[in-house]
Design an enzyme around this catalytic site. Structure first.
Site, PDB file in Angstrom:
ATOM      1  N   GLN A 128      18.852   2.527 119.446  1.00 28.07           N
ATOM      2  CA  GLN A 128      19.835   2.106 120.660  1.00 28.07           C
ATOM      3  C   GLN A 128      20.426   1.017 119.552  1.00 28.07           C
ATOM      4  O   GLN A 128      19.567  -0.045 119.019  1.00 28.07           O
ATOM      5  CB  GLN A 128      19.641   2.027 121.283  1.00 28.07           C
ATOM      6  CG  GLN A 128      20.688   1.045 122.058  1.00 28.07           C
ATOM      7  CD  GLN A 128      19.786   0.951 123.833  1.00 28.07           C
ATOM      8  OE1 GLN A 128      18.574  -0.051 123.511  1.00 28.07           O
ATOM      9  NE2 GLN A 128      20.791   1.109 124.758  1.00 28.07           N
ATOM     10  N   GLY A 129      21.870   0.741 119.113  1.00 24.20           N
ATOM     11  CA  GLY A 129      22.371  -0.572 118.539  1.00 24.20           C
ATOM     12  C   GLY A 129      23.346  -1.007 119.056  1.00 24.20           C
ATOM     13  O   GLY A 129      24.202  -1.371 118.747  1.00 24.20           O
ATOM     14  N   SER A 131      22.510  -4.262 121.254  1.00 22.94           N
ATOM     15  CA  SER A 131      22.005  -5.900 121.161  1.00 22.94           C
ATOM     16  C   SER A 131      22.259  -6.337 119.532  1.00 22.94           C
ATOM     17  O   SER A 131      22.120  -5.618 118.273  1.00 22.94           O
ATOM     18  CB  SER A 131      20.528  -5.863 121.612  1.00 22.94           C
ATOM     19  OG  SER A 131      20.171  -5.727 122.446  1.00 22.94           O
ATOM     20  N   SER A 163      14.776  -0.803 117.960  1.00 26.55           N
ATOM     21  CA  SER A 163      13.751   0.369 118.566  1.00 26.55           C
ATOM     22  C   SER A 163      14.067   1.329 117.476  1.00 26.55           C
ATOM     23  O   SER A 163      14.884   1.294 118.034  1.00 26.55           O
ATOM     24  CB  SER A 163      13.093   0.403 119.761  1.00 26.55           C
ATOM     25  OG  SER A 163      12.940  -0.911 120.834  1.00 26.55           O
ATOM     26  N   GLU A 246      18.528   3.972 131.167  1.00 30.47           N
ATOM     27  CA  GLU A 246      18.134   3.685 130.048  1.00 30.47           C
ATOM     28  C   GLU A 246      17.057   2.658 131.826  1.00 30.47           C
ATOM     29  O   GLU A 246      15.440   2.393 131.672  1.00 30.47           O
ATOM     30  CB  GLU A 246      18.381   2.598 129.223  1.00 30.47           C
ATOM     31  CG  GLU A 246      17.614   1.731 128.825  1.00 30.47           C
ATOM     32  CD  GLU A 246      17.915   0.681 127.825  1.00 30.47           C
ATOM     33  OE1 GLU A 246      18.992   0.532 127.419  1.00 30.47           O
ATOM     34  OE2 GLU A 246      17.738  -0.022 126.711  1.00 30.47           O
TER      35      GLU A 246
HETATM   36  C1  LIG Z   1      10.213  -4.398 123.069  1.00 31.63           C
HETATM   37  C2  LIG Z   1      12.165  -4.404 123.268  1.00 31.63           C
HETATM   38  C3  LIG Z   1      12.796  -3.523 122.343  1.00 31.63           C
HETATM   39  C4  LIG Z   1      13.728  -3.558 122.567  1.00 31.63           C
HETATM   40  N1  LIG Z   1      14.609  -2.282 121.936  1.00 31.63           N
HETATM   41  C5  LIG Z   1      16.029  -2.386 121.256  1.00 31.63           C
HETATM   42  C6  LIG Z   1      16.761  -1.591 121.165  1.00 31.63           C
HETATM   43  O1  LIG Z   1      16.352  -0.748 120.787  1.00 31.63           O
HETATM   44  N2  LIG Z   1      18.159  -2.007 120.738  1.00 31.63           N
HETATM   45  C7  LIG Z   1      19.118  -2.327 121.426  1.00 31.63           C
HETATM   46  O2  LIG Z   1      20.312  -2.773 121.634  1.00 31.63           O
HETATM   47  N3  LIG Z   1      18.170  -3.794 121.940  1.00 31.63           N
HETATM   48  C8  LIG Z   1      16.798  -3.567 122.291  1.00 31.63           C
HETATM   49  N4  LIG Z   1      16.000  -4.764 122.679  1.00 31.63           N
HETATM   50  C9  LIG Z   1      16.961  -6.135 123.415  1.00 31.63           C
HETATM   51  C10 LIG Z   1      17.266  -6.438 124.835  1.00 31.63           C
HETATM   52  O3  LIG Z   1      17.689  -5.781 125.243  1.00 31.63           O
HETATM   53  C11 LIG Z   1      17.842  -7.776 125.113  1.00 31.63           C
HETATM   54  O4  LIG Z   1      16.637  -8.289 124.193  1.00 31.63           O
HETATM   55  C12 LIG Z   1      17.572  -7.762 126.406  1.00 31.63           C
HETATM   56  O5  LIG Z   1      18.851  -7.288 126.308  1.00 31.63           O
HETATM   57  C13 LIG Z   1      18.156  -9.243 126.393  1.00 31.63           C
HETATM   58  O6  LIG Z   1      19.125 -10.034 125.677  1.00 31.63           O
HETATM   59  P1  LIG Z   1      18.328 -11.515 124.384  1.00 31.63           P
HETATM   60  O7  LIG Z   1      16.990 -11.175 123.640  1.00 31.63           O
HETATM   61  O8  LIG Z   1      19.857 -11.769 123.992  1.00 31.63           O
HETATM   62  O9  LIG Z   1      18.286 -12.916 125.920  1.00 31.63           O
HETATM   63  P2  LIG Z   1      19.505 -13.581 126.129  1.00 31.63           P
HETATM   64  O10 LIG Z   1      20.802 -12.837 127.220  1.00 31.63           O
HETATM   65  O11 LIG Z   1      19.746 -14.645 124.965  1.00 31.63           O
HETATM   66  O12 LIG Z   1      18.547 -14.290 127.429  1.00 31.63           O
HETATM   67  C14 LIG Z   1      17.888 -15.475 127.333  1.00 31.63           C
HETATM   68  C15 LIG Z   1      16.861 -15.408 128.940  1.00 31.63           C
HETATM   69  O13 LIG Z   1      18.742 -15.948 129.471  1.00 31.63           O
HETATM   70  C16 LIG Z   1      18.095 -15.560 130.702  1.00 31.63           C
HETATM   71  N5  LIG Z   1      20.083 -14.907 131.207  1.00 31.63           N
HETATM   72  C17 LIG Z   1      21.133 -15.040 130.040  1.00 31.63           C
HETATM   73  N6  LIG Z   1      22.519 -14.780 130.854  1.00 31.63           N
HETATM   74  C18 LIG Z   1      21.577 -15.041 132.305  1.00 31.63           C
HETATM   75  C19 LIG Z   1      22.781 -14.423 133.650  1.00 31.63           C
HETATM   76  N7  LIG Z   1      23.901 -14.781 132.920  1.00 31.63           N
HETATM   77  N8  LIG Z   1      21.887 -14.766 134.706  1.00 31.63           N
HETATM   78  C20 LIG Z   1      20.511 -15.774 134.782  1.00 31.63           C
HETATM   79  N9  LIG Z   1      20.014 -15.142 133.510  1.00 31.63           N
HETATM   80  C21 LIG Z   1      20.773 -15.118 131.993  1.00 31.63           C
HETATM   81  C22 LIG Z   1      17.502 -13.632 130.365  1.00 31.63           C
HETATM   82  O14 LIG Z   1      17.250 -13.342 131.576  1.00 31.63           O
HETATM   83  C23 LIG Z   1      17.111 -14.467 128.987  1.00 31.63           C
HETATM   84  O15 LIG Z   1      15.717 -14.859 130.433  1.00 31.63           O
HETATM   85  C24 LIG Z   1      14.699  -4.771 122.575  1.00 31.63           C
HETATM   86  C25 LIG Z   1      13.723  -5.831 123.108  1.00 31.63           C
HETATM   87  C26 LIG Z   1      12.532  -5.750 123.021  1.00 31.63           C
HETATM   88  C27 LIG Z   1      11.764  -6.860 123.747  1.00 31.63           C
END
Ligand SMILES: Cc1cc2nc3c(=O)[nH]c(=O)nc-3n(C[C@H](O)[C@H](O)[C@H](O)COP(=O)(O)OP(=O)(O)OC[C@H]3O[C@@H](n4cnc5c(N)ncnc54)[C@H](O)[C@@H]3O)c2cc1C
Length: 384
Positions: A128-129, A131, A163, A246
């Site tokens: 899944q691309g 993020s 992932s 998902e």
């Molecule tokens: C093990 C793992 C596997 C993953 N696999 C994939 C994958 O295969 N493909 C893919 O595309 N992505 C994948 N991800 C990415 C995952 O979807 C993102 O990490 C997740 O959506 C959070 O985004 P971010 O890391 O940019 O954090 P941010 O969005 O920067 O968030 C940082 C903090 O701010 C909080 N926050 C942000 N916006 C708000 C809001 N509006 N209201 C309240 N709080 C807020 C968040 O909850 C968090 O605590 C994976 C992540 C993990 C940990």
């Protein structure tokens, strides 16, 4: 809602149980999560066995290569496979649990025929691309660009936390096709072959030493226009379908696995004397109630999704929120039972505890799930 099983459903359960009892003892041990190419082979092998026995894509529509089973039969399947300790979907997670269902729901007949059978037969792995470095929770802020050149899109940008990118054949990819449009409007959902020229996958190492996910760099990668699922610039709508699978159904089978681990933790506590601690016993009892409630919630969500046309609704966010926290609490309790042994990286529970930390982030953080519950279920005003 009726939560009892019919005689036909119980018969289905008995047949499945017999099949599992026959095949599981013959399976080789699962390779370490530090070796994803070996894991891929293992996971695809298991998928092939399910396919040959008629259990692959059980609840997928028949014209998508599935068996058209009822949601209840699917729940029985999840319950029995997890109870019996059958291998988890692993590398097949994206293909089976959200890219596949999205294509089944939104793809053309040709796209369904091309992409779904190889997922069910255990021949192709998806990643899944979605993020990007500045587009995680705020997914619609994504900047990976795609522009039309004849019959292709040309894609440039980068993705992160992808992932299984290292071992994937296909990627469900979100790209920006109209940079001038409002951010939710200019997005398109593409199926990108992972062997296309211009793709660089750089694995990231997790706390547990696994290269489970990666950064993916895209440098003028050509993706046929025919690989677009849904209309150009209508990708946000398609993405909502992917995310509802998902968050709504992709993790449900793991609840039963957690119940199994919980019984093992209790057994271990009885063996090593920790069971005498009433506070710990109460903690395990509360977790038991929590996982039972989550299973009931799953049944409710699945039956609601069925009456709403198949796509899971916002109830999945309640599940995702509660489940990801309960899973962390389970492995914290396991660590307490194990004592200093819980630091041994050779133990499965230790690795599972480390990976449980990611469950409140992956597939949408807990804060985001709370926002969804507040806005879409409770009808509270939008915070932003
Ligand atoms: C093990 C793992 C596997 C993953 N696999 C994939 C994958 O295969 N493909 C893919 O595309 N992505 C994948 N991800 C990415 C995952 O979807 C993102 O990490 C997740 O959506 C959070 O985004 P971010 O890391 O940019 O954090 P941010 O969005 O920067 O968030 C940082 C903090 O701010 C909080 N926050 C942000 N916006 C708000 C809001 N509006 N209201 C309240 N709080 C807020 C968040 O909850 C968090 O605590 C994976 C992540 C993990 C940990």
């Amino acid at each position: 809602m009726d939560l009892t099983y019919t005689p036909e459903e119980e018969e289905f359960r008995a047949r499945l149980r017999t099949w599992l009892a026959g095949v599981l003892p013959e399976l080789p041990p699962k390779p370490s999560p530090r070796d994803w190419p070996a894991r891929r082979a293992y996971d695809l092998g298991w998928q092939r066995m399910l396919y040959d026995a008629g259990y692959a894509g059980l609840h997928w529509p028949v014209d998508a290569g599935g068996r058209g089973a009822t949601p209840t039969q699917h729940l029985i399947y999840l319950e029995e496979t997890e109870k019996a300790g059958a291998p988890y979907v692993g590398a097949n997670f994206v293909g089976l649990l959200h890219a596949g269902p999205t294509i089944a729901s939104e793809g053309s007949a040709g796209q369904r025929a091309r992409w779904l059978p190889p997922v069910l037969r255990g021949e192709e792995v998806w990643c899944q691309g979605f993020s990007e470095p500045d587009a995680g929770s705020d997914l619609a802020a994504l900047r990976t660009r795609a522009w039309r050149d004849g019959d292709d899109y040309v894609v440039s940008g980068s993705k992160i936390w992808t992932s299984h990118a290292e071992v994937a054949d296909w990627c469900e990819l979100l790209v920006r096709t109209d940079p001038a449009a409002r951010k939710h409007r200019g997005i398109t959902w593409l199926a990108m072959p992972m062997d296309a020229p211009g793709i660089t996958v750089r694995p990231l190492r997790t706390l547990a030493g696994s290269t489970e996910f990666a950064e993916v760099f895209l440098d003028e990668v050509r993706v046929p226009v025919a690989n677009r699922v849904g209309a150009e610039n209508d990708g946000w709508r398609v993405t909502m379908v992917t995310l509802s699978y998902e968050r709504g159904t992709a993790f449900v089978g793991e609840v039963v696995a957690c119940r199994r681990v919980l019984s093992e933790v209790a057994r271990e506590a009885r063996k090593n004397g920790r069971w005498d601690d009433a506070v710990l016993r109460r903690r395990l009892g509360r977790l038991n109630a929590e996982f039972r409630a989550l299973w009931r919630l799953t049944q409710w969500n699945v039956s609601e999704a069925q009456s709403a046309g198949g796509v899971p609704g916002a109830g999945g966010s309640v599940f995702k929120l509660r489940y990801s926290h309960a899973r962390q609490e389970l492995y914290d309790a396991a660590a307490e039972v194990l004592g200093p042994e819980s630091l041994d990286l050779g133990r499965e529970w230790t690795l599972d505890r480390l990976s449980s930390l990611s469950y409140t982030i992956a597939a949408g953080t807990s804060q985001i799930q709370r926002n969804i519950v507040a806005e879409r279920i409770l009808g509270l005003p939008r915070g932003r």
